[in-house]
Write an enzyme that holds these catalytic residues in place. Structure first.
Site, PDB file in Angstrom:
ATOM      1  N   ASN A  61      80.749  -4.934 -36.419  1.00  0.00           N
ATOM      2  CA  ASN A  61      80.005  -5.537 -36.723  1.00  0.00           C
ATOM      3  C   ASN A  61      80.178  -7.295 -36.224  1.00  0.00           C
ATOM      4  O   ASN A  61      80.813  -7.858 -36.905  1.00  0.00           O
ATOM      5  CB  ASN A  61      79.952  -5.366 -38.487  1.00  0.00           C
ATOM      6  N   SER A 141      67.288 -14.790 -24.696  1.00  0.00           N
ATOM      7  CA  SER A 141      65.833 -14.066 -24.755  1.00  0.00           C
ATOM      8  C   SER A 141      65.013 -15.254 -24.340  1.00  0.00           C
ATOM      9  O   SER A 141      65.167 -16.406 -24.491  1.00  0.00           O
ATOM     10  CB  SER A 141      65.579 -13.773 -26.365  1.00  0.00           C
ATOM     11  N   TYR A 155      65.424 -16.069 -34.894  1.00  0.00           N
ATOM     12  CA  TYR A 155      65.693 -15.172 -33.683  1.00  0.00           C
ATOM     13  C   TYR A 155      65.647 -16.076 -32.549  1.00  0.00           C
ATOM     14  O   TYR A 155      66.481 -16.259 -31.688  1.00  0.00           O
ATOM     15  CB  TYR A 155      64.764 -14.087 -33.401  1.00  0.00           C
TER      16      TYR A 155
END
Length: 255
Positions: A61, A141, A155
């Site tokens: 994680n 991204s 994000y």
């Protein structure tokens, strides 16, 4: 240079964080086919839902420091060193405008997408320092450069931070470790519905054409189309490339 020389040589030890996602599985399959030794790191539930063929599969994680430390300790125990790190970990939730954004939602996304990148890189660096022709590829991204629609602020902010993190890592670890970033556009993976191993969501009608209309190539990316750029940056053909951002986005963003 022969075509095979563009790929990392057989036996290269590569850790793929987020290796059970759509892009991750495509990369793992290509790496295994090329004779690389692959360690996949992902959430327990992602490993259970979409296992990837790899020499090592480790629960990790990225938002949890102890989990990251334990996963890389296992890589060290098995391999002793690491040659390449690819970190694809990240997710975003339902679109929420900044004015309505709960702090817990912001923290959950940024902890995974940016803090997690830091934790993974920090844990991997001592192993990469002992590796051969070491390299790191971080995944940002297009949203870190161009926010295509509202509601994705945590994000987008995280992915912009990944670009800066990659450049800082490249500066701090030259000449021994090359570090580069890939900024993909929207790809046809489970990420659009929340991510592998996560609760499904609607996907914001991306697949119904709203995104296609603003992409010059008029389609979503196929996850297999990320494997080549990732292996290129990890391999000898990119030996003089560090601190750079490669955009793989169908033309929606051209810096």
């Amino acid at each position: 240079m022969a075509l095979v020389d563009f790929l990392p040589p057989p036996g290269t030890r590569i850790a793929v964080v987020g290796g059970c996602g759509g892009m991750g599985r495509a990369l793992v399959a290509a790496a295994v086919e090329a004779g690389l030794r692959v360690a996949v790191l992902d959430l327990d539930r992602s490993i259970a839902q979409a296992p990837a063929e790899a020499e090592l599969t480790l629960a990790c994680n990225v938002s949890d420091e102890a989990s990251v430390t334990a996963a890389f300790a296992e890589i060290e125990r098995h391999w002793g060193a690491l040659d390449t790190l690819v970190d694809l970990a990240g997710y975003t939730g339902e679109p929420i405008l900044i004015k309505d954004m709960p702090v817990a939602e912001w923290d959950a996304i940024t902890d995974c997408c940016l803090r997690g990148m830091f934790l993974v890189a920090r844990a991997a660096l001592p192993l990469l320092e002992k590796g051969d022709n070491a390299s790191i590829v971080l995944i940002s991204s297009t949203f870190g450069h161009r926010v295509v629609w509202p509601g994705v602020a945590p994000y987008a902010a995280s992915k912009a931070g990944v670009v800066a993190l990659g450049k800082a890592l490249a500066t701090e670890n030259a000449p021994g470790i090359r570090v580069n970033v890939i900024s993909p556009g929207v790809f046809d993976t489970a990420f659009l519905q929340g991510g592998t191993g996560r609760e499904k969501r609607e996907g914001d009608n991306i697949n119904q054409g709203s995104y296609h209309q603003i992409v010059p190539l008029k389609r979503l990316g196929n996850p297999r189309e990320m494997a080549g750029p990732l292996l290129f940056l990890a391999g000898p053909a990119a030996s003089y490339i560090t601190g750079q951002v490669l955009h793989v986005n169908g033309g929606i963003w051209a810096p």
